[in-house]
Design a protein around this motif. Structure first.
Motif, PDB file in Angstrom:
ATOM      1  N   ARG A  77      -6.788  12.019  -3.252  1.00  0.00           N
ATOM      2  CA  ARG A  77      -7.266  11.327  -4.742  1.00  0.00           C
ATOM      3  C   ARG A  77      -6.242  10.723  -5.357  1.00  0.00           C
ATOM      4  O   ARG A  77      -6.334   9.603  -6.029  1.00  0.00           O
ATOM      5  N   HIS A  78      -4.800  11.070  -5.124  1.00  0.00           N
ATOM      6  CA  HIS A  78      -3.609  10.168  -5.740  1.00  0.00           C
ATOM      7  C   HIS A  78      -3.716   9.057  -5.199  1.00  0.00           C
ATOM      8  O   HIS A  78      -3.651   7.882  -5.851  1.00  0.00           O
ATOM      9  N   ALA A  79      -3.696   8.795  -3.928  1.00  0.00           N
ATOM     10  CA  ALA A  79      -3.686   7.614  -3.129  1.00  0.00           C
ATOM     11  C   ALA A  79      -4.895   6.651  -3.358  1.00  0.00           C
ATOM     12  O   ALA A  79      -4.776   5.337  -3.861  1.00  0.00           O
ATOM     13  N   LYS A  80      -6.146   7.318  -3.728  1.00  0.00           N
ATOM     14  CA  LYS A  80      -7.428   6.301  -4.381  1.00  0.00           C
ATOM     15  C   LYS A  80      -6.904   6.004  -5.705  1.00  0.00           C
ATOM     16  O   LYS A  80      -7.241   4.735  -6.084  1.00  0.00           O
ATOM     17  N   PHE A  81      -6.361   6.828  -6.373  1.00  0.00           N
ATOM     18  CA  PHE A  81      -5.904   6.320  -8.099  1.00  0.00           C
ATOM     19  C   PHE A  81      -4.839   5.242  -7.857  1.00  0.00           C
ATOM     20  O   PHE A  81      -5.005   4.323  -8.589  1.00  0.00           O
ATOM     21  N   ILE A  82      -3.978   5.388  -7.005  1.00  0.00           N
ATOM     22  CA  ILE A  82      -2.949   4.542  -7.059  1.00  0.00           C
ATOM     23  C   ILE A  82      -3.542   2.881  -6.421  1.00  0.00           C
ATOM     24  O   ILE A  82      -3.125   2.149  -7.033  1.00  0.00           O
ATOM     25  N   GLU A  83      -4.525   3.308  -5.492  1.00  0.00           N
ATOM     26  CA  GLU A  83      -4.977   1.895  -4.867  1.00  0.00           C
ATOM     27  C   GLU A  83      -5.665   1.259  -6.060  1.00  0.00           C
ATOM     28  O   GLU A  83      -5.687  -0.007  -6.309  1.00  0.00           O
ATOM     29  N   LYS A  84      -6.637   1.962  -6.588  1.00  0.00           N
ATOM     30  CA  LYS A  84      -7.782   1.361  -7.579  1.00  0.00           C
ATOM     31  C   LYS A  84      -7.040   0.739  -8.683  1.00  0.00           C
ATOM     32  O   LYS A  84      -7.449  -0.397  -9.208  1.00  0.00           O
ATOM     33  N   TYR A  85      -5.875   1.169  -9.166  1.00  0.00           N
ATOM     34  CA  TYR A  85      -5.333   0.758 -10.485  1.00  0.00           C
ATOM     35  C   TYR A  85      -3.897  -0.094 -10.122  1.00  0.00           C
ATOM     36  O   TYR A  85      -3.190  -0.277 -10.986  1.00  0.00           O
ATOM     37  N   THR A  86      -3.581  -0.249  -8.857  1.00  0.00           N
ATOM     38  CA  THR A  86      -2.450  -0.898  -8.416  1.00  0.00           C
ATOM     39  C   THR A  86      -1.178  -0.275  -8.969  1.00  0.00           C
ATOM     40  O   THR A  86      -0.211  -0.897  -9.528  1.00  0.00           O
ATOM     41  N   LEU A  87      -0.964   1.019  -9.156  1.00  0.00           N
ATOM     42  CA  LEU A  87       0.291   1.773  -9.569  1.00  0.00           C
ATOM     43  C   LEU A  87       1.252   1.663  -8.802  1.00  0.00           C
ATOM     44  O   LEU A  87       1.194   2.146  -7.719  1.00  0.00           O
ATOM     45  N   PRO A  88       2.596   1.268  -9.544  1.00  0.00           N
ATOM     46  CA  PRO A  88       3.460   0.889  -8.578  1.00  0.00           C
ATOM     47  C   PRO A  88       4.582   2.145  -8.281  1.00  0.00           C
ATOM     48  O   PRO A  88       5.725   2.067  -7.520  1.00  0.00           O
ATOM     49  N   PHE A  89       4.156   3.058  -8.948  1.00  0.00           N
ATOM     50  CA  PHE A  89       5.067   4.455  -9.064  1.00  0.00           C
ATOM     51  C   PHE A  89       4.182   5.452  -8.013  1.00  0.00           C
ATOM     52  O   PHE A  89       3.179   5.695  -7.847  1.00  0.00           O
ATOM     53  N   PRO A  90       5.083   6.564  -7.545  1.00  0.00           N
ATOM     54  CA  PRO A  90       4.669   7.543  -6.867  1.00  0.00           C
ATOM     55  C   PRO A  90       4.047   8.546  -7.422  1.00  0.00           C
ATOM     56  O   PRO A  90       4.329   8.999  -8.819  1.00  0.00           O
ATOM     57  N   LEU A  91       2.997   9.242  -7.232  1.00  0.00           N
ATOM     58  CA  LEU A  91       2.297  10.499  -7.657  1.00  0.00           C
ATOM     59  C   LEU A  91       2.711  11.860  -6.806  1.00  0.00           C
ATOM     60  O   LEU A  91       2.366  11.686  -5.453  1.00  0.00           O
ATOM     61  N   ILE A  92       2.865  13.001  -7.358  1.00  0.00           N
ATOM     62  CA  ILE A  92       3.152  13.973  -6.762  1.00  0.00           C
ATOM     63  C   ILE A  92       1.772  14.982  -6.813  1.00  0.00           C
ATOM     64  O   ILE A  92       1.433  15.209  -7.896  1.00  0.00           O
ATOM     65  N   ALA A  93       1.654  15.696  -5.720  1.00  0.00           N
ATOM     66  CA  ALA A  93       0.423  16.602  -5.699  1.00  0.00           C
ATOM     67  C   ALA A  93       0.880  17.938  -5.827  1.00  0.00           C
ATOM     68  O   ALA A  93       1.802  18.435  -5.098  1.00  0.00           O
TER      69      ALA A  93
END
Length: 158
Positions: A81-97
């Motif tokens: 889900r993090h990967a989809k969120f990052i891709e959808k909004y072009t987030l440049p920072f990492p997300l921790i699950a």
């Protein structure tokens, strides 16, 4: 679990991370980042209105933030889900699950919340700024998504 106090060592953890310089899922241990200023921002859920507002504001000021600290978002969502969120909004920072709620409990941000009179457990929108020596220098509690960026930038300017 109580929230860690200011000027104490940030609780260490190891968890899956994706995004930013972590191009594919990997494991991150917080203590491995000693020597760098860290921003850990806890948020309730990927791709919801408030969390998207918060993440996109950080994205839009990324060049300012990255000069001062490494930023990580943390939620209880799974890595996919993090990967989809990052891709959808072009987030440049990492997300921790944090699917097992270990980190949110460690940092005291898994709390009872209320919506339309119903009580439930969820992540309180809270940000911890950690100094190069691993101690917590700032805690931004119950952050409002639209105000989060200015609060983080102000705290990083100290």
């Amino acid at each position: 679990m109580p929230r860690p106090a200011l000027h104490t060592l940030a609780p260490d953890f190891t968890a899956p991370v994706i995004g930013g310089t972590y191009k594919s899922e990997t494991t991150l241990t917080l203590s491995s980042l000693r020597g760098q200023k860290i921003v850990l921002y806890f948020y309730p859920k990927d791709d919801t209105p408030g969390c998207t507002t918060q993440a996109c504001a950080l994205r839009d000021s990324w060049s300012q933030i990255t000069k001062k600290a490494h930023l990580f978002g943390i939620s209880t969502d799974p890595i996919k889900r993090h990967a989809k969120f990052i891709e959808k909004y072009t987030l440049p920072f990492p997300l921790i699950a944090d699917e097992d709620h270990h980190i949110v409990n460690l940092y005291g941000v898994w709390v009872e919340k209320s919506l339309y009179g119903k009580k439930y457990l969820g992540t309180e929108r809270t940000t911890f700024i950690i100094s190069v020596d691993g101690s917590i220098t700032t805690i931004l509690e119950k952050v409002k998504p639209a105000e989060h960026l200015s609060q983080v930038l102000a705290a990083l300017a100290l």
